[in-house]
Every structure is written in structure tokens, then in C-alpha cells.
Design a protein around this motif. Structure first.
Motif, PDB file in Angstrom:
ATOM      1  N   GLY A  15       0.781  -1.225   0.000  1.00  0.00           N
ATOM      2  CA  GLY A  15       0.000   0.000   0.000  1.00  0.00           C
ATOM      3  C   GLY A  15       0.811   1.272   0.000  1.00  0.00           C
ATOM      4  N   ARG A  16       1.963   1.249   0.628  1.00  0.00           N
ATOM      5  CA  ARG A  16       2.738   2.477   0.749  1.00  0.00           C
ATOM      6  C   ARG A  16       3.184   3.019  -0.604  1.00  0.00           C
ATOM      7  NH1 ARG A  16       7.288   2.226   5.161  1.00  0.00           N
ATOM      8  NH2 ARG A  16       5.479   1.914   6.471  1.00  0.00           N
ATOM      9  N   ALA A  17       3.549   2.146  -1.508  1.00  0.00           N
ATOM     10  CA  ALA A  17       4.046   2.591  -2.822  1.00  0.00           C
ATOM     11  C   ALA A  17       2.995   3.387  -3.578  1.00  0.00           C
ATOM     12  CB  ALA A  17       4.505   1.398  -3.644  1.00  0.00           C
ATOM     13  N   TYR A  18       1.771   2.881  -3.633  1.00  0.00           N
ATOM     14  CA  TYR A  18       0.782   3.623  -4.407  1.00  0.00           C
ATOM     15  C   TYR A  18       0.325   4.880  -3.685  1.00  0.00           C
ATOM     16  CZ  TYR A  18      -3.422   1.872  -1.974  1.00  0.00           C
ATOM     17  OH  TYR A  18      -4.391   1.586  -1.053  1.00  0.00           O
ATOM     18  N   LEU A  19       0.410   4.899  -2.338  1.00  0.00           N
ATOM     19  CA  LEU A  19       0.078   6.133  -1.618  1.00  0.00           C
ATOM     20  C   LEU A  19       1.112   7.221  -1.894  1.00  0.00           C
ATOM     21  CD1 LEU A  19      -1.237   4.784   1.797  1.00  0.00           C
ATOM     22  CD2 LEU A  19      -2.536   5.849  -0.041  1.00  0.00           C
ATOM     23  N   TYR A  20       2.384   6.841  -1.963  1.00  0.00           N
ATOM     24  CA  TYR A  20       3.426   7.808  -2.335  1.00  0.00           C
ATOM     25  C   TYR A  20       3.180   8.330  -3.752  1.00  0.00           C
ATOM     26  CZ  TYR A  20       6.279   6.444   1.715  1.00  0.00           C
ATOM     27  OH  TYR A  20       6.753   6.206   2.985  1.00  0.00           O
ATOM     28  N   GLY A  21       2.826   7.415  -4.654  1.00  0.00           N
ATOM     29  CA  GLY A  21       2.529   7.818  -6.024  1.00  0.00           C
ATOM     30  C   GLY A  21       1.338   8.761  -6.089  1.00  0.00           C
ATOM     31  N   GLU A  28      -1.646   9.564 -12.254  1.00  0.00           N
ATOM     32  CA  GLU A  28      -0.434   9.206 -13.002  1.00  0.00           C
ATOM     33  C   GLU A  28       0.652   8.683 -12.059  1.00  0.00           C
ATOM     34  OE1 GLU A  28      -1.986  12.188 -13.384  1.00  0.00           O
ATOM     35  OE2 GLU A  28      -2.902  11.832 -15.341  1.00  0.00           O
ATOM     36  N   GLY A  29       0.744   9.253 -10.863  1.00  0.00           N
ATOM     37  CA  GLY A  29       1.722   8.787  -9.884  1.00  0.00           C
ATOM     38  C   GLY A  29       1.434   7.375  -9.415  1.00  0.00           C
ATOM     39  N   VAL A  30       0.147   7.076  -9.176  1.00  0.00           N
ATOM     40  CA  VAL A  30      -0.248   5.721  -8.779  1.00  0.00           C
ATOM     41  C   VAL A  30       0.063   4.742  -9.904  1.00  0.00           C
ATOM     42  CG1 VAL A  30      -2.201   4.225  -8.198  1.00  0.00           C
ATOM     43  CG2 VAL A  30      -2.021   6.496  -7.174  1.00  0.00           C
ATOM     44  N   ASP A  31      -0.286   5.126 -11.128  1.00  0.00           N
ATOM     45  CA  ASP A  31      -0.020   4.274 -12.287  1.00  0.00           C
ATOM     46  C   ASP A  31       1.467   3.981 -12.421  1.00  0.00           C
ATOM     47  OD1 ASP A  31      -0.892   2.860 -14.674  1.00  0.00           O
ATOM     48  OD2 ASP A  31       0.057   4.491 -15.800  1.00  0.00           O
ATOM     49  N   LYS A  32       2.292   5.011 -12.262  1.00  0.00           N
ATOM     50  CA  LYS A  32       3.743   4.821 -12.371  1.00  0.00           C
ATOM     51  C   LYS A  32       4.275   3.940 -11.241  1.00  0.00           C
ATOM     52  CE  LYS A  32       8.116   6.986 -13.031  1.00  0.00           C
ATOM     53  NZ  LYS A  32       8.739   7.700 -14.095  1.00  0.00           N
ATOM     54  N   LEU A  36       6.132   0.376 -11.777  1.00  0.00           N
ATOM     55  CA  LEU A  36       7.483   0.087 -11.267  1.00  0.00           C
ATOM     56  C   LEU A  36       7.497  -1.179 -10.415  1.00  0.00           C
ATOM     57  CD1 LEU A  36       8.691   3.680 -10.339  1.00  0.00           C
ATOM     58  CD2 LEU A  36       9.557   2.233 -12.183  1.00  0.00           C
ATOM     59  N   LEU A  37       6.492  -1.333  -9.553  1.00  0.00           N
ATOM     60  CA  LEU A  37       6.410  -2.550  -8.735  1.00  0.00           C
ATOM     61  C   LEU A  37       6.286  -3.793  -9.611  1.00  0.00           C
ATOM     62  CD1 LEU A  37       4.093  -1.495  -5.791  1.00  0.00           C
ATOM     63  CD2 LEU A  37       6.448  -2.285  -5.623  1.00  0.00           C
ATOM     64  N   SER A  38       5.438  -3.707 -10.614  1.00  0.00           N
ATOM     65  CA  SER A  38       5.250  -4.841 -11.516  1.00  0.00           C
ATOM     66  C   SER A  38       6.545  -5.187 -12.249  1.00  0.00           C
ATOM     67  CB  SER A  38       4.148  -4.516 -12.521  1.00  0.00           C
ATOM     68  OG  SER A  38       3.976  -5.570 -13.425  1.00  0.00           O
ATOM     69  N   LYS A  39       7.237  -4.168 -12.743  1.00  0.00           N
ATOM     70  CA  LYS A  39       8.512  -4.407 -13.433  1.00  0.00           C
ATOM     71  C   LYS A  39       9.542  -5.023 -12.495  1.00  0.00           C
ATOM     72  CE  LYS A  39       8.207  -0.942 -17.073  1.00  0.00           C
ATOM     73  NZ  LYS A  39       8.796   0.268 -17.649  1.00  0.00           N
ATOM     74  N   ASP A  40       9.589  -4.547 -11.237  1.00  0.00           N
ATOM     75  CA  ASP A  40      10.543  -5.098 -10.269  1.00  0.00           C
ATOM     76  C   ASP A  40      10.276  -6.577  -9.996  1.00  0.00           C
ATOM     77  OD1 ASP A  40      11.913  -2.734 -10.051  1.00  0.00           O
ATOM     78  OD2 ASP A  40      11.059  -2.185  -8.095  1.00  0.00           O
ATOM     79  N   VAL A  41       9.003  -6.932  -9.832  1.00  0.00           N
ATOM     80  CA  VAL A  41       8.659  -8.333  -9.575  1.00  0.00           C
ATOM     81  C   VAL A  41       9.014  -9.194 -10.787  1.00  0.00           C
ATOM     82  CG1 VAL A  41       6.749  -9.947  -9.191  1.00  0.00           C
ATOM     83  CG2 VAL A  41       6.895  -7.846  -7.855  1.00  0.00           C
ATOM     84  N   HIS A  42       8.686  -8.723 -11.989  1.00  0.00           N
ATOM     85  CA  HIS A  42       9.017  -9.491 -13.203  1.00  0.00           C
ATOM     86  C   HIS A  42      10.530  -9.615 -13.385  1.00  0.00           C
ATOM     87  CE1 HIS A  42       4.766  -8.792 -14.296  1.00  0.00           C
ATOM     88  NE2 HIS A  42       4.907  -9.993 -14.836  1.00  0.00           N
ATOM     89  N   LEU A  43      11.279  -8.558 -13.075  1.00  0.00           N
ATOM     90  CA  LEU A  43      12.737  -8.620 -13.175  1.00  0.00           C
ATOM     91  C   LEU A  43      13.306  -9.629 -12.183  1.00  0.00           C
ATOM     92  CD1 LEU A  43      15.478  -7.570 -14.217  1.00  0.00           C
ATOM     93  CD2 LEU A  43      15.340  -5.793 -12.472  1.00  0.00           C
ATOM     94  N   ALA A  44      12.853  -9.559 -10.938  1.00  0.00           N
ATOM     95  CA  ALA A  44      13.345 -10.496  -9.920  1.00  0.00           C
ATOM     96  C   ALA A  44      13.026 -11.935 -10.305  1.00  0.00           C
ATOM     97  CB  ALA A  44      12.744 -10.159  -8.557  1.00  0.00           C
ATOM     98  N   MET A  45      11.809 -12.176 -10.780  1.00  0.00           N
ATOM     99  CA  MET A  45      11.444 -13.530 -11.187  1.00  0.00           C
ATOM    100  C   MET A  45      12.275 -13.987 -12.376  1.00  0.00           C
ATOM    101  SD  MET A  45       7.320 -13.465 -10.617  1.00  0.00           S
ATOM    102  CE  MET A  45       7.089 -14.936 -11.579  1.00  0.00           C
ATOM    103  N   GLY A  46      12.523 -13.093 -13.321  1.00  0.00           N
ATOM    104  CA  GLY A  46      13.352 -13.453 -14.470  1.00  0.00           C
ATOM    105  C   GLY A  46      14.775 -13.787 -14.067  1.00  0.00           C
ATOM    106  N   LEU A  47      15.342 -13.001 -13.157  1.00  0.00           N
ATOM    107  CA  LEU A  47      16.710 -13.269 -12.695  1.00  0.00           C
ATOM    108  C   LEU A  47      16.792 -14.583 -11.928  1.00  0.00           C
ATOM    109  CD1 LEU A  47      17.741  -9.669 -11.596  1.00  0.00           C
ATOM    110  CD2 LEU A  47      18.600 -10.953 -13.563  1.00  0.00           C
TER     111      LEU A  47
END
Length: 91
Positions: A15-21, A28-32, A36-47
Motif C-alpha cells: 500500500g505504501r508505494a501507491y500512496l506515495y505515487g 499518473e503517480g499511482v499508475d507509475k 514500477l512494482l510490476s517491473k521489479d517483480v518481473h525482473l526479480a522472477m526473471g533473474l
């Protein structure tokens, strides 16, 4: 987030990430923030070599370090093995 999924969680609250956004940029901040969270999870899973959350949950124990006495060990599927890398910041 991915570490919680690897430990077997069915869902993860972030929850904190989207509240900061929201505070920084409205919709637009929430969307971003969520992008970013989605990309981080996909990157970690890919690695880690995992294509799905189910695969991450199944293989999770092999990625986790455990503290045993004063040293760290990991489970490579054949039992606990010594870990000689830098100690993680949190266990």
C-alpha cells in the motif's frame, strides 16, 4: 514482494508505494508506482529463472538463505549447504 511470494504467500500487500505515487502525482503517480512494482517483480522472477508465481512459490526454498549457528546456509535440494557470499541484510 517477490521474496514474500517465494516464501509461499498467496498475495502481497504494498500500500505504501501507491500512496506515495498518489501524493506525488495523482492518478499518473499511482499508475507509475504500480508499473514500477510490476517491473521489479518481473525482473526479480526473471533473474531467478521463474516464469510464473506458481513456479516461484515451488522453487522458493532453494532461493532462501537460513541462519544456522553463526553462518548462513541455503537449501540446494539435497540439504543445507554453506553459503560463502556476502551476508544478506535481512534474514
Amino acid at each position: 514482494t517477490s521474496s514474500r511470494l517465494a516464501r509461499g504467500a498467496d498475495s502481497v500487500a504494498c500500500g505504501r508505494a501507491y500512496l506515495y505515487g498518489l501524493a506525488a502525482g495523482g492518478f499518473e503517480g499511482v499508475d507509475k508506482a504500480l508499473t514500477l512494482l510490476s517491473k521489479d517483480v518481473h525482473l526479480a522472477m526473471g533473474l531467478l529463472g521463474c516464469r510464473t508465481v506458481a513456479e516461484l512459490k515451488a522453487r522458493g526454498p532453494e532461493f532462501m538463505l537460513h541462519k544456522q549457528n553463526s553462518s548462513f546456509v541455503y537449501d540446494n535440494g539435497t540439504g543445507l549447504q554453506p553459503y560463502f557470499g556476502a551476508p544478506p541484510s535481512k534474514i
